[in-house]
Write a protein that holds these residues in place. Structure first.
Motif, PDB file in Angstrom:
ATOM      1  N   ARG A  34     -10.781  21.063 -10.096  1.00 51.75           N
ATOM      2  CA  ARG A  34     -11.500  22.207  -9.520  1.00 51.75           C
ATOM      3  C   ARG A  34     -11.531  23.394 -10.473  1.00 51.75           C
ATOM      4  N   PHE A  35     -10.466  23.607 -11.211  1.00 52.94           N
ATOM      5  CA  PHE A  35     -10.361  24.740 -12.129  1.00 52.94           C
ATOM      6  C   PHE A  35     -10.472  24.237 -13.569  1.00 52.94           C
ATOM      7  N   THR A  36     -11.070  25.078 -14.417  1.00 50.94           N
ATOM      8  CA  THR A  36     -11.172  24.767 -15.839  1.00 50.94           C
ATOM      9  C   THR A  36     -10.798  25.993 -16.651  1.00 50.94           C
ATOM     10  N   ILE A  37      -9.839  25.828 -17.554  1.00 52.99           N
ATOM     11  CA  ILE A  37      -9.447  26.910 -18.435  1.00 52.99           C
ATOM     12  C   ILE A  37     -10.107  26.697 -19.792  1.00 52.99           C
ATOM     13  N   SER A  38     -10.567  27.779 -20.386  1.00 50.83           N
ATOM     14  CA  SER A  38     -11.215  27.703 -21.693  1.00 50.83           C
ATOM     15  C   SER A  38     -10.978  29.017 -22.419  1.00 50.83           C
ATOM     16  N   ARG A  39     -11.331  29.040 -23.701  1.00 50.25           N
ATOM     17  CA  ARG A  39     -11.135  30.277 -24.444  1.00 50.25           C
ATOM     18  C   ARG A  39     -12.227  30.448 -25.498  1.00 50.25           C
ATOM     19  N   ASP A  40     -12.485  31.704 -25.814  1.00 50.83           N
ATOM     20  CA  ASP A  40     -13.395  32.079 -26.884  1.00 50.83           C
ATOM     21  C   ASP A  40     -12.619  33.047 -27.772  1.00 50.83           C
ATOM     22  N   ASN A  41     -12.022  32.532 -28.820  1.00 54.43           N
ATOM     23  CA  ASN A  41     -11.171  33.376 -29.661  1.00 54.43           C
ATOM     24  C   ASN A  41     -11.966  34.456 -30.389  1.00 54.43           C
ATOM     25  N   ALA A  42     -13.221  34.213 -30.632  1.00 55.13           N
ATOM     26  CA  ALA A  42     -14.052  35.240 -31.265  1.00 55.13           C
ATOM     27  C   ALA A  42     -14.195  36.476 -30.375  1.00 55.13           C
ATOM     28  N   LYS A  43     -14.098  36.245 -29.072  1.00 58.46           N
ATOM     29  CA  LYS A  43     -14.175  37.344 -28.103  1.00 58.46           C
ATOM     30  C   LYS A  43     -12.798  37.726 -27.575  1.00 58.46           C
ATOM     31  N   SER A  44     -11.755  37.090 -28.102  1.00 57.40           N
ATOM     32  CA  SER A  44     -10.377  37.369 -27.648  1.00 57.40           C
ATOM     33  C   SER A  44     -10.265  37.248 -26.135  1.00 57.40           C
ATOM     34  N   THR A  45     -10.877  36.218 -25.584  1.00 56.49           N
ATOM     35  CA  THR A  45     -10.942  36.074 -24.131  1.00 56.49           C
ATOM     36  C   THR A  45     -10.639  34.634 -23.717  1.00 56.49           C
ATOM     37  N   VAL A  46      -9.856  34.519 -22.654  1.00 57.25           N
ATOM     38  CA  VAL A  46      -9.585  33.237 -22.011  1.00 57.25           C
ATOM     39  C   VAL A  46     -10.189  33.284 -20.616  1.00 57.25           C
ATOM     40  N   TYR A  47     -10.788  32.179 -20.206  1.00 57.89           N
ATOM     41  CA  TYR A  47     -11.461  32.117 -18.911  1.00 57.89           C
ATOM     42  C   TYR A  47     -10.780  31.120 -17.998  1.00 57.89           C
ATOM     43  N   LEU A  48     -10.919  31.362 -16.698  1.00 59.33           N
ATOM     44  CA  LEU A  48     -10.520  30.390 -15.690  1.00 59.33           C
ATOM     45  C   LEU A  48     -11.685  30.240 -14.728  1.00 59.33           C
ATOM     46  N   GLN A  49     -12.396  29.140 -14.872  1.00 61.63           N
ATOM     47  CA  GLN A  49     -13.492  28.829 -13.966  1.00 61.63           C
ATOM     48  C   GLN A  49     -12.922  28.127 -12.749  1.00 61.63           C
ATOM     49  N   MET A  50     -13.148  28.694 -11.583  1.00 58.97           N
ATOM     50  CA  MET A  50     -12.587  28.177 -10.345  1.00 58.97           C
ATOM     51  C   MET A  50     -13.726  27.747  -9.432  1.00 58.97           C
ATOM     52  N   ASN A  51     -13.799  26.461  -9.175  1.00 56.99           N
ATOM     53  CA  ASN A  51     -14.825  25.903  -8.287  1.00 56.99           C
ATOM     54  C   ASN A  51     -14.186  25.318  -7.040  1.00 56.99           C
ATOM     55  N   SER A  52     -14.999  25.061  -6.040  1.00 64.39           N
ATOM     56  CA  SER A  52     -14.515  24.465  -4.785  1.00 64.39           C
ATOM     57  C   SER A  52     -13.289  25.203  -4.267  1.00 64.39           C
ATOM     58  N   LEU A  53     -13.393  26.505  -4.227  1.00 60.19           N
ATOM     59  CA  LEU A  53     -12.245  27.318  -3.831  1.00 60.19           C
ATOM     60  C   LEU A  53     -11.864  27.072  -2.376  1.00 60.19           C
ATOM     61  N   LYS A  54     -10.567  27.167  -2.120  1.00 60.09           N
ATOM     62  CA  LYS A  54      -9.993  26.961  -0.798  1.00 60.09           C
ATOM     63  C   LYS A  54      -9.248  28.223  -0.371  1.00 60.09           C
ATOM     64  N   PRO A  55      -9.083  28.410   0.924  1.00 62.03           N
ATOM     65  CA  PRO A  55      -8.320  29.591   1.376  1.00 62.03           C
ATOM     66  C   PRO A  55      -6.917  29.661   0.761  1.00 62.03           C
ATOM     67  N   GLU A  56      -6.321  28.516   0.508  1.00 66.89           N
ATOM     68  CA  GLU A  56      -4.979  28.511  -0.085  1.00 66.89           C
ATOM     69  C   GLU A  56      -4.965  28.937  -1.551  1.00 66.89           C
ATOM     70  N   ASP A  57      -6.124  29.125  -2.158  1.00 69.78           N
ATOM     71  CA  ASP A  57      -6.195  29.672  -3.506  1.00 69.78           C
ATOM     72  C   ASP A  57      -6.104  31.201  -3.514  1.00 69.78           C
ATOM     73  N   THR A  58      -6.111  31.789  -2.334  1.00 69.86           N
ATOM     74  CA  THR A  58      -6.013  33.247  -2.242  1.00 69.86           C
ATOM     75  C   THR A  58      -4.701  33.736  -2.831  1.00 69.86           C
ATOM     76  N   ALA A  59      -4.804  34.661  -3.781  1.00 71.01           N
ATOM     77  CA  ALA A  59      -3.626  35.168  -4.475  1.00 71.01           C
ATOM     78  C   ALA A  59      -4.063  36.235  -5.478  1.00 71.01           C
ATOM     79  N   VAL A  60      -3.079  36.902  -6.038  1.00 65.51           N
ATOM     80  CA  VAL A  60      -3.329  37.719  -7.225  1.00 65.51           C
ATOM     81  C   VAL A  60      -3.128  36.814  -8.434  1.00 65.51           C
ATOM     82  N   TYR A  61      -4.111  36.793  -9.306  1.00 70.23           N
ATOM     83  CA  TYR A  61      -4.069  35.934 -10.483  1.00 70.23           C
ATOM     84  C   TYR A  61      -3.730  36.763 -11.719  1.00 70.23           C
ATOM     85  N   TYR A  62      -2.797  36.255 -12.500  1.00 71.01           N
ATOM     86  CA  TYR A  62      -2.327  36.928 -13.695  1.00 71.01           C
ATOM     87  C   TYR A  62      -2.542  36.033 -14.912  1.00 71.01           C
TER      88      TYR A  62
END
Length: 123
Positions: free
Chosen positions: A66-94
């Motif tokens: 459901r989730f995919t982590i990726s990064r673009d070092n040229a942009k100094s950014t890491v991504y977390l693509q979250m699909n098919s989200l569920k209520p139990e995914d509710t949280a503060v993400y760090y």
């Protein structure tokens, strides 16, 4: 080291969000990065991690497929693509970084932390 997480919000179950973790001040390519989450009344837990090259990733079982982590070092950014989200995914993400090539799920292994972004999934 300054990390800034963003992209959280309110979404219905089954929906998607993409979180971003940006490193300010220097390049990001020497850091292994992890995403963690903390729900109300619960301990912070590992969600996903990515090596500094992006060639290796690791996921907690409940988010695999459901989730995919990726990064673009040229942009100094890491991504977390979250699909098919569920209520139990509710949280503060760090997001967190460590200057080590090994991806680990242990909170204490990470040296730098972002401020967190709230994700709320309604049923």
């Amino acid at each position: 080291v300054q990390l800034q997480a963003s992209g959280g919000g309110l979404v219905q179950a089954g929906g998607s969000l993409r979180l971003s973790c940006k490193r300010y001040g220097r390049t990001f390519n020497e850091y292994t990065v992890g995403w963690f989450r903390q729900a109300p009344g619960k301990e912070r837990q590992f969600v996903a991690g990515i090596s500094w090259s992006g060639g290796s990733t690791y996921y907690e079982d409940s988010v695999k497929g459901r989730f995919t982590i990726s990064r673009d070092n040229a942009k100094s950014t890491v991504y977390l693509q979250m699909n098919s989200l569920k209520p139990e995914d509710t949280a503060v993400y760090y997001c967190a970084g460590r200057t080590n090539i090994v991806i680990t799920a242990t909170i204490g292994d990470y040296d730098y932390w972002g401020q967190g972004t709230q994700v709320t999934v309604s049923s």
